[in-house]
Design a protein around this motif. Structure first.
Motif, PDB file in Angstrom:
ATOM      1  N   ASP A  36       0.839  -1.202   0.000  1.00 58.68           N
ATOM      2  CA  ASP A  36       0.000   0.000   0.000  1.00 58.68           C
ATOM      3  C   ASP A  36       0.874   1.252   0.000  1.00 58.68           C
ATOM      4  N   THR A  44     -12.190   3.014   1.873  1.00 59.35           N
ATOM      5  CA  THR A  44     -12.971   2.112   2.734  1.00 59.35           C
ATOM      6  C   THR A  44     -13.004   2.626   4.166  1.00 59.35           C
ATOM      7  N   SER A 538     -20.801  -0.805  -3.277  1.00 63.24           N
ATOM      8  CA  SER A 538     -19.385  -0.761  -3.633  1.00 63.24           C
ATOM      9  C   SER A 538     -18.578  -1.671  -2.700  1.00 63.24           C
ATOM     10  N   ILE A 539     -18.809  -1.538  -1.403  1.00 64.68           N
ATOM     11  CA  ILE A 539     -18.039  -2.386  -0.479  1.00 64.68           C
ATOM     12  C   ILE A 539     -18.412  -3.859  -0.681  1.00 64.68           C
TER      13      ILE A 539
HETATM   14  C1  LIG Z   1     -17.114   9.287   2.545  1.00 61.24           C
HETATM   15  C2  LIG Z   1     -17.383   8.011   1.807  1.00 61.24           C
HETATM   16  C3  LIG Z   1     -18.461   7.213   2.198  1.00 61.24           C
HETATM   17  C4  LIG Z   1     -18.710   6.017   1.513  1.00 61.24           C
HETATM   18  N1  LIG Z   1     -19.664   5.178   2.008  1.00 61.24           N
HETATM   19  C5  LIG Z   1     -19.813   3.948   1.443  1.00 61.24           C
HETATM   20  C6  LIG Z   1     -20.635   2.961   2.044  1.00 61.24           C
HETATM   21  O1  LIG Z   1     -21.167   3.152   3.135  1.00 61.24           O
HETATM   22  N2  LIG Z   1     -20.797   1.780   1.389  1.00 61.24           N
HETATM   23  C7  LIG Z   1     -20.182   1.510   0.203  1.00 61.24           C
HETATM   24  O2  LIG Z   1     -20.400   0.447  -0.374  1.00 61.24           O
HETATM   25  N3  LIG Z   1     -19.351   2.421  -0.362  1.00 61.24           N
HETATM   26  C8  LIG Z   1     -19.123   3.602   0.253  1.00 61.24           C
HETATM   27  N4  LIG Z   1     -18.231   4.485  -0.279  1.00 61.24           N
HETATM   28  C9  LIG Z   1     -17.445   4.050  -1.438  1.00 61.24           C
HETATM   29  C10 LIG Z   1     -16.452   2.974  -0.969  1.00 61.24           C
HETATM   30  O3  LIG Z   1     -15.886   3.347   0.265  1.00 61.24           O
HETATM   31  C11 LIG Z   1     -15.331   2.747  -1.971  1.00 61.24           C
HETATM   32  O4  LIG Z   1     -15.839   2.677  -3.276  1.00 61.24           O
HETATM   33  C12 LIG Z   1     -14.623   1.432  -1.629  1.00 61.24           C
HETATM   34  O5  LIG Z   1     -14.297   1.394  -0.257  1.00 61.24           O
HETATM   35  C13 LIG Z   1     -13.393   1.251  -2.485  1.00 61.24           C
HETATM   36  O6  LIG Z   1     -12.642   0.168  -1.969  1.00 61.24           O
HETATM   37  P1  LIG Z   1     -11.316  -0.320  -2.717  1.00 61.24           P
HETATM   38  O7  LIG Z   1     -10.804  -1.452  -1.922  1.00 61.24           O
HETATM   39  O8  LIG Z   1     -11.603  -0.519  -4.151  1.00 61.24           O
HETATM   40  O9  LIG Z   1     -10.346   0.935  -2.629  1.00 61.24           O
HETATM   41  P2  LIG Z   1      -9.764   1.736  -1.336  1.00 61.24           P
HETATM   42  O10 LIG Z   1     -10.518   1.397  -0.091  1.00 61.24           O
HETATM   43  O11 LIG Z   1      -9.707   3.139  -1.731  1.00 61.24           O
HETATM   44  O12 LIG Z   1      -8.327   1.123  -1.196  1.00 61.24           O
HETATM   45  C14 LIG Z   1      -7.345   1.322  -2.185  1.00 61.24           C
HETATM   46  C15 LIG Z   1      -5.983   1.328  -1.530  1.00 61.24           C
HETATM   47  O13 LIG Z   1      -5.000   1.280  -2.564  1.00 61.24           O
HETATM   48  C16 LIG Z   1      -3.897   2.092  -2.204  1.00 61.24           C
HETATM   49  N5  LIG Z   1      -3.191   2.446  -3.441  1.00 61.24           N
HETATM   50  C17 LIG Z   1      -3.620   3.248  -4.440  1.00 61.24           C
HETATM   51  N6  LIG Z   1      -2.720   3.288  -5.423  1.00 61.24           N
HETATM   52  C18 LIG Z   1      -1.686   2.489  -5.049  1.00 61.24           C
HETATM   53  C19 LIG Z   1      -0.448   2.111  -5.658  1.00 61.24           C
HETATM   54  N7  LIG Z   1      -0.099   2.566  -6.856  1.00 61.24           N
HETATM   55  N8  LIG Z   1       0.372   1.287  -4.978  1.00 61.24           N
HETATM   56  C20 LIG Z   1       0.043   0.800  -3.748  1.00 61.24           C
HETATM   57  N9  LIG Z   1      -1.126   1.139  -3.138  1.00 61.24           N
HETATM   58  C21 LIG Z   1      -1.980   1.950  -3.776  1.00 61.24           C
HETATM   59  C22 LIG Z   1      -4.513   3.248  -1.476  1.00 61.24           C
HETATM   60  O14 LIG Z   1      -3.572   3.874  -0.608  1.00 61.24           O
HETATM   61  C23 LIG Z   1      -5.677   2.577  -0.719  1.00 61.24           C
HETATM   62  O15 LIG Z   1      -5.290   2.226   0.594  1.00 61.24           O
HETATM   63  C24 LIG Z   1     -17.930   5.665   0.392  1.00 61.24           C
HETATM   64  C25 LIG Z   1     -16.845   6.465   0.012  1.00 61.24           C
HETATM   65  C26 LIG Z   1     -16.545   7.596   0.736  1.00 61.24           C
HETATM   66  C27 LIG Z   1     -15.314   8.376   0.376  1.00 61.24           C
END
Ligand SMILES: Cc1cc2nc3c(=O)[nH]c(=O)nc-3n(C[C@H](O)[C@H](O)[C@H](O)COP(=O)(O)OP(=O)(O)OC[C@H]3O[C@@H](n4cnc5c(N)ncnc54)[C@H](O)[C@@H]3O)c2cc1C
Length: 564
Positions: A36, A44, A538-539
């Motif tokens: 990360d 998330t 999304s989650i």
């Molecule tokens: C305020 C808010 C409220 C929300 N509420 C909800 C909800 O209640 N329910 C729901 O379903 N969705 C919700 N969403 C949307 C949801 O949170 C996200 O779409 C989802 O958590 C994305 O998960 P992910 O694992 O794809 O990415 P993320 O959780 O964003 O994780 C990606 C990780 O990758 C890392 N990363 C990025 N690029 C690189 C790289 N090049 N090299 C190494 N590491 C890297 C980042 O640092 C990060 O830690 C909400 C979003 C926000 C901002």
């Protein structure tokens, strides 16, 4: 190739999708490394922690709710459309109860306390609610509340991630923080950057071969103070980045500098597969401008990590991307729930949609009408809304509703006057309000072909108990338009990503062939919520797609079999 670290499965990104992928691969007995750029958590950890689940979960049963996987499928089909094959959606629904159980087994708590009101997010008293437009779609599928909010005070995404992160570490996964993936390595060599000079995605058509590892820039060997400063500054900038992006970007600048100054190359080998789970591209103004112009005026729901690097790593390795223009723009009318009695109109005074639909569906409708919309409400509605705000909302919901009911509202004694004040067509508004009030008072006629069961159907489909006449002056028009406003921003979430095989999670090339050794999950990929988002989808998709990718990668043949 000399690898600094080597594992069966390498996961890029430690958010929900990355953590779930890591847990699943570890459970399959594989060695797992998670990289990360920061400390993990991503969007998330800042989220509401709502997980979309149904089909008769223990929480639904505890709340006395009847639900089936078929009803869940029937509703989600209207939201998901054809972005995933029907069999994938069916599997997601059939496995939903066990998915929630799997999260609970890793320490994520849920509760069957049913929220009585339609709301954008329940308060700390309730953890199960209608988080989509299920009631509006009741003619198509039996509605049920399926928003399972992680049980924890405030916005509970932090707790959800903390529990997943702890489980990941317990499972023996090696988490490498402050390490940014910059390039994928294939048996054809290192890949290039995946954008053109104009910031648009360069859909790779080149066959680079099998993905065998990841080239990173890591702060592992940086002085302690640089690592501490990087961690503290990123942590401090996350929330400003979300609410006041300009300030957040400014605060985050030194973080980028530290990475450039002290980052050192780190080569991580993946014997069976690399899973890209690096979030979306809401933090890349270049990608948003090029691919998602409808996000303009909105507030990207993103962390600095959502810079599209997952997407670009994948396209540089030859992967195709899709639905990059799909963004979810949120416009919630409730809380306070009394506002659901009002009539949402556009600049011509025409009705926008059923006001009780989910906020992202309403946002979509507003965007389609040029981004301008107002809620028409009478004295009784405004009085009830003010009263409701005293208890039934979280602080940020109260603040936004207060703004809408004060600075965001114009008021007048007649419909024509209030229309003139807001700049809405007075004749159009008068006609819309008259038709709405006629339906509300039972004098309207059902739309031909309407599937509604109510005695007098609202043509837009709003349930009868919410279709309340707006006929007591003074009248108000509340501005729900999508434009930059500090007090009432329109949150925007990117939904598109890398094209994957929905059976395996493998990243696909433009010709539909899979890239060996490369997977994508969560918001780095096209998934269940890529057409339209409802809270929790999304989650839930991160859990589903992260585990799917890990299962396939864990079963894949090794690049260098141990016995060779
Ligand atoms: C305020 C808010 C409220 C929300 N509420 C909800 C909800 O209640 N329910 C729901 O379903 N969705 C919700 N969403 C949307 C949801 O949170 C996200 O779409 C989802 O958590 C994305 O998960 P992910 O694992 O794809 O990415 P993320 O959780 O964003 O994780 C990606 C990780 O990758 C890392 N990363 C990025 N690029 C690189 C790289 N090049 N090299 C190494 N590491 C890297 C980042 O640092 C990060 O830690 C909400 C979003 C926000 C901002």
């Amino acid at each position: 190739m000399h690898w600094d670290i080597e594992a069966d499965v390498v996961v890029v990104g430690f958010g929900a999708a990355g953590a779930c992928a890591a847990l699943e691969a570890a459970a399959a007995g594989r060695s797992v490394v998670v990289l990360d750029r920061f400390a993990g958590g991503g969007a998330t950890a800042l989220s509401g922690g709502v997980v979309y689940a149904g089909g008769g979960t223990p929480q639904q049963r505890a709340a006395g709710v009847t639900d089936t996987a078929a009803a869940m499928f029937g509703y989600l089909r209207t939201e998901v459309g054809d972005v995933v094959p029907p069999e994938t959606l069916r599997q997601f629904c059939d496995d939903s109860v066990s998915m929630l159980g799997w999260l609970e087994s890793h320490g994520v708590p849920f509760e069957g306390s049913l929220c009585p009101d339609k709301t954008s997010y329940p308060t700390n008293r309730h953890y199960l609610y209608y988080s989509g437009s299920e009631v509006s779609a009741r003619a198509l599928a039996h509605p049920a509340p399926r928003g399972h909010r992680t049980r924890g005070r405030g916005t509970s995404g932090g707790l959800l991630f903390a529990r997943l992160a702890a489980a990941t570490r317990r499972a023996g996964v090696q988490v490498v923080p402050q390490t940014r993936a910059v390039r994928l390595i294939t048996d054809g060599g290192a890949t290039d950057h995946g954008t053109t000079d104009h910031g648009t995605i360069d859909h790779g058509t080149t066959d680079h071969g099998r993905v065998t590892g990841v080239e990173c820039r890591s702060l592992r060997a940086a002085p302690w103070w640089a690592r501490t400063a990087h961690r503290v500054l990123h942590q401090a900038a996350r929330k400003p980045y979300l609410y006041v992006p300009k300030a957040g970007r400014l605060m985050h600048r030194p973080v980028g500098w530290l990475e450039r100054r002290y980052g050192r190359p780190l080569l991580v080998g993946a014997d069976r597969g690399v899973v890209l789970a690096a979030g979306g591209f809401g933090a890349s103004r270049e990608l948003l401008r090029a691919h998602a112009p409808s996000a303009r005026g909105g507030l990207p729901l993103a962390t600095p990590g959502d810079d599209g690097s997952g997407l670009l790593l994948g396209t540089a390795a030859g992967g195709a991307a899709a639905l990059l223009d799909r963004v979810s723009v949120w416009r919630f009318l409730s809380p306070p729930p009394a506002l659901l009695h009002g009539v949402l109109v556009d600049a011509d005074g025409k009705r926008v949609c059923d006001e009780s639909r989910y906020g992202a569906a309403i946002g979509d409708e507003i965007v389609r009408r040029g981004g301008r919309a107002w809620l028409f409400a009478d004295r009784a509605t405004i009085t009830a809304a003010r009263r409701q705000l005293r208890g039934g909302a979280l602080w940020f919901q109260r603040l936004q509703a207060w703004y809408l009911l004060t600075f965001g509202r114009v008021t007048a004694d007649t419909v024509a006057e209030v229309a003139a004040k807001a700049g809405v067509d007075p004749d159009g508004l008068a006609a819309t309000v008259a038709a709405y009030n006629a339906v509300a008072s039972g004098a309207g006629s059902a739309m031909p072909g309407s599937a509604r069961a109510d005695p007098v159907a609202d043509p837009a489909g709003k349930p009868a108990d919410l279709t309340v006449a707006q006929d007591q002056p003074p009248y108000s028009l509340i501005d729900f338009s999508i434009r930059p406003r500090l007090m009432y921003p329109a949150p925007v979430l990117t939904l598109g990503g890398l094209v994957v095989d929905h059976g395996t999670g493998q990243v696909l090339r433009a010709d539909g062939t899979a890239i060996p050794g490369l997977y994508a999950a969560g918001r780095s990929a096209v998934g269940l919520c890529s057409r339209s988002y409802v809270s929790g989808l999304s989650i839930a998709d991160c859990v589903f797609s992260g585990r799917r990718a890990a299962r396939h990668a864990s079963a894949a043949a090794q690049v260098t079999p141990a016995d060779s």
